[in-house]
Design an enzyme around this catalytic site. Structure first.
Site, PDB file in Angstrom:
ATOM      1  N   HIS A  45       0.797  -1.234   0.000  1.00  0.00           N
ATOM      2  CA  HIS A  45       0.000   0.000   0.000  1.00  0.00           C
ATOM      3  C   HIS A  45       0.826   1.280   0.000  1.00  0.00           C
ATOM      4  O   HIS A  45       0.269   2.372  -0.112  1.00  0.00           O
ATOM      5  CB  HIS A  45      -0.964   0.032   1.194  1.00  0.00           C
ATOM      6  CG  HIS A  45      -0.295   0.384   2.488  1.00  0.00           C
ATOM      7  ND1 HIS A  45       0.470  -0.505   3.183  1.00  0.00           N
ATOM      8  CD2 HIS A  45      -0.265   1.537   3.198  1.00  0.00           C
ATOM      9  CE1 HIS A  45       0.946   0.074   4.267  1.00  0.00           C
ATOM     10  NE2 HIS A  45       0.522   1.312   4.304  1.00  0.00           N
TER      11      HIS A  45
HETATM   12  C1  UD1 Z   1      -2.220   5.766   5.857  1.00  0.00           C
HETATM   13  C2  UD1 Z   1      -0.910   6.209   6.517  1.00  0.00           C
HETATM   14  C3  UD1 Z   1       0.114   5.096   6.409  1.00  0.00           C
HETATM   15  C4  UD1 Z   1      -0.423   3.792   6.920  1.00  0.00           C
HETATM   16  C5  UD1 Z   1      -1.712   3.480   6.187  1.00  0.00           C
HETATM   17  C6  UD1 Z   1      -2.331   2.189   6.638  1.00  0.00           C
HETATM   18  C7  UD1 Z   1      -0.364   8.606   6.390  1.00  0.00           C
HETATM   19  C8  UD1 Z   1       0.534   9.579   5.750  1.00  0.00           C
HETATM   20  N1  UD1 Z   1      -0.343   7.381   5.863  1.00  0.00           N
HETATM   21  O1  UD1 Z   1      -1.964   5.596   4.470  1.00  0.00           O
HETATM   22  O2  UD1 Z   1       1.247   5.444   7.178  1.00  0.00           O
HETATM   23  O3  UD1 Z   1       0.518   2.774   6.720  1.00  0.00           O
HETATM   24  O4  UD1 Z   1      -2.628   4.551   6.429  1.00  0.00           O
HETATM   25  O5  UD1 Z   1      -3.530   1.958   5.987  1.00  0.00           O
HETATM   26  O6  UD1 Z   1      -1.027   8.935   7.336  1.00  0.00           O
HETATM   27  N2  UD1 Z   1      -9.404   5.026   1.834  1.00  0.00           N
HETATM   28  C9  UD1 Z   1     -10.600   4.359   1.840  1.00  0.00           C
HETATM   29  N3  UD1 Z   1     -11.172   4.093   3.042  1.00  0.00           N
HETATM   30  C10 UD1 Z   1     -10.618   4.490   4.225  1.00  0.00           C
HETATM   31  C11 UD1 Z   1      -9.403   5.195   4.190  1.00  0.00           C
HETATM   32  C12 UD1 Z   1      -8.811   5.448   2.989  1.00  0.00           C
HETATM   33  O7  UD1 Z   1     -11.130   3.987   0.824  1.00  0.00           O
HETATM   34  O8  UD1 Z   1     -11.197   4.207   5.293  1.00  0.00           O
HETATM   35  C13 UD1 Z   1      -8.742   5.287   0.523  1.00  0.00           C
HETATM   36  C14 UD1 Z   1      -9.002   6.652  -0.009  1.00  0.00           C
HETATM   37  O9  UD1 Z   1      -9.121   6.555  -1.385  1.00  0.00           O
HETATM   38  C15 UD1 Z   1      -7.738   7.415   0.320  1.00  0.00           C
HETATM   39  C16 UD1 Z   1      -6.680   6.320   0.239  1.00  0.00           C
HETATM   40  O10 UD1 Z   1      -7.346   5.128   0.670  1.00  0.00           O
HETATM   41  O11 UD1 Z   1      -7.528   8.462  -0.533  1.00  0.00           O
HETATM   42  C17 UD1 Z   1      -5.491   6.566   1.106  1.00  0.00           C
HETATM   43  O12 UD1 Z   1      -5.881   6.809   2.448  1.00  0.00           O
HETATM   44  P1  UD1 Z   1      -4.964   7.738   3.395  1.00  0.00           P
HETATM   45  O13 UD1 Z   1      -5.485   7.748   4.776  1.00  0.00           O
HETATM   46  O14 UD1 Z   1      -4.710   9.035   2.723  1.00  0.00           O
HETATM   47  O15 UD1 Z   1      -3.560   7.026   3.360  1.00  0.00           O
HETATM   48  P2  UD1 Z   1      -3.160   5.499   3.425  1.00  0.00           P
HETATM   49  O16 UD1 Z   1      -2.550   5.142   2.121  1.00  0.00           O
HETATM   50  O17 UD1 Z   1      -4.261   4.642   3.957  1.00  0.00           O
END
Ligand code: UD1
Length: 379
Positions: A217
């Site tokens: 991821h």
């Molecule tokens: C975040 C953390 C990362 C951690 C990861 C675990 C930061 C900078 N990054 O990254 O350190 O390892 O979480 O998962 O804080 N999304 C969903 N549902 C959700 C949450 C996110 O669909 O409940 C999707 C959205 O499209 C979003 C993307 O996942 O844009 C990324 O989510 P985000 O929280 O920005 O970062 P992660 O890649 O999850």
């Protein structure tokens, strides 16, 4: 001291890897004289990324949910800050406790420190020395504005001292993530149950070689089309020797779809799954022959479980997992990944060096140590 008169600690969680860290801390603080509140920033909000962790890990319902959701780094961080500030004003805590390295961690630490409220950072001092990782920026900045820093491995203290953090603020307490693992390993969901209903399940359950688990991821691995395609081709290659179970993170899911790479995972020897709960992941990992990952937490969990891990990154902020544990830092070069996997799958090695050892103080009592030190410090 009655709870009402005791110092108040505001604990923060935001994203999936925070939940397993906060669970034992909430338990240990509940048993202490301190008053405790839990704030969820809402950085992760899907059922699969949030609610089932609260239920499985017995985390109390958050006192406040800021429902921030997704956004660019700037938007997400700013929105957490904007919504967290009034909570701090209303609660007037004696300390704000943050865990890990996600955007919610730095955002809430920054709000607290500007208001003169002490910041407590759990999992301080880890450094990958790769500033292209958003988490590395979050770690460095959070540690700089923290007043009390709890570390999981000895190298973290050296990193902090190099950055000018006073020695007396740093406490080596062990690993709260491993507290959670040890507490729940007996309740892990068996792999048969996790896979039931999936078409490829028989391949995995009857495979003489066992199976591997794959997670992916990191933006550096999944956002760049060339890197992602190369990784998926390599992993498909490995799956011919070892069938792979692949719980897919939402970020990765949307990248695979957007880039039209789905066909690379369409083989009976790769089982894609939606994001899994904690007990399901524990069940999958604990019986795996090998785990391939770019996660930070999984490097530690496999070390605690004694399961070989190949880390698909060029560096790790958790060096003890490679020095003492079962982790091998391999990067994303296809040949290196294949040769590391083949080495581990050859009987002799997997029974030898890669068995690893469990690091110092990863004994299930880190959160209790934190509670004792925090209580004394707040007095
Ligand atoms: C975040 C953390 C990362 C951690 C990861 C675990 C930061 C900078 N990054 O990254 O350190 O390892 O979480 O998962 O804080 N999304 C969903 N549902 C959700 C949450 C996110 O669909 O409940 C999707 C959205 O499209 C979003 C993307 O996942 O844009 C990324 O989510 P985000 O929280 O920005 O970062 P992660 O890649 O999850």
């Amino acid at each position: 001291m009655t709870k009402q008169l005791a110092p108040k600690v505001l604990c923060v969680v935001g994203a999936r890897p925070n939940f397993m860290k906060i669970a034992p801390i909430m338990d240990a603080l509940a048993a202490s004289p301190l008053q405790v509140r839990l704030v969820h920033t809402g950085q992760h909000y899907d059922e699969a990324m949030k609610h089932q962790f609260f239920n499985q890990l017995g985390i109390p319902r958050p006192d406040m949910d800021l429902e921030v959701g997704s956004g660019s780094h700037a938007v997400q961080t700013a929105e957490v800050m904007r919504r967290f500030e009034p909570v701090v004003d209303a609660e007037q805590p004696n300390a704000v406790l943050v865990v890990g390295d996600v955007n919610s961690t730095i955002a809430c630490a920054l709000v607290a420190s500007k208001k003169g409220i002490p910041v407590v950072h759990v999992e301080a001092g880890l450094r990958s020395y790769d500033r292209t990782m958003p988490e590395e920026i979050n770690r460095i900045l959070t540690d700089q504005i923290s007043d009390l820093l709890f570390t999981t491995e000895r190298s973290a203290r050296d990193n902090l001292l190099r950055e000018g953090i006073a020695d007396e603020r740093i406490h080596f307490v062990g690993n709260v993530m491993i507290d959670t693992l040890l507490r729940h390993v007996k309740q892990a969901v068996p792999v048969e149950q996790v896979l039931s209903g999936f078409v490829n399940a028989p391949v995995f359950l009857q495979s003489a070689t066992g199976y591997g688990v794959l997670t992916l991821h990191r933006p550096s691995n999944v956002d760049d089309p060339v890197v992602l395609e190369r990784l998926l081709v390599t992993l498909r290659n490995i799956s011919e020797r070892l069938p792979l179970i692949f719980p897919v993170h939402p970020r990765t899911e949307s990248r695979i779809k957007a880039l039209g790479l789905e066909s690379l995972t369409l083989t009976p020897r790769i089982q894609r799954l939606p994001p899994q709960g904690y007990l399901e992941m524990l069940g999958l990992m604990s019986r795996a022959r090998l785990v391939l990952t770019d996660s930070g937490g999984i490097q530690e969990e496999t070390t605690a479980l004694g399961v070989p891990c190949i880390t698909l990154r060029e560096s790790t902020e958790r060096p003890i997992t490679a020095e003492q544990g079962t982790n091998t830092i391999v990067g994303t070069d296809p040949e290196k990944i294949l040769s590391a996997a083949n080495e581990i799958l050859s009987e002799a090695l997997s029974k030898g060096r890669k068995a690893g050892q469990v690091p110092e103080l990863w004994d299930g009592r880190a959160a209790q140590r934190i509670a004792v030190i925090l209580e004394k410090w707040l007095k």
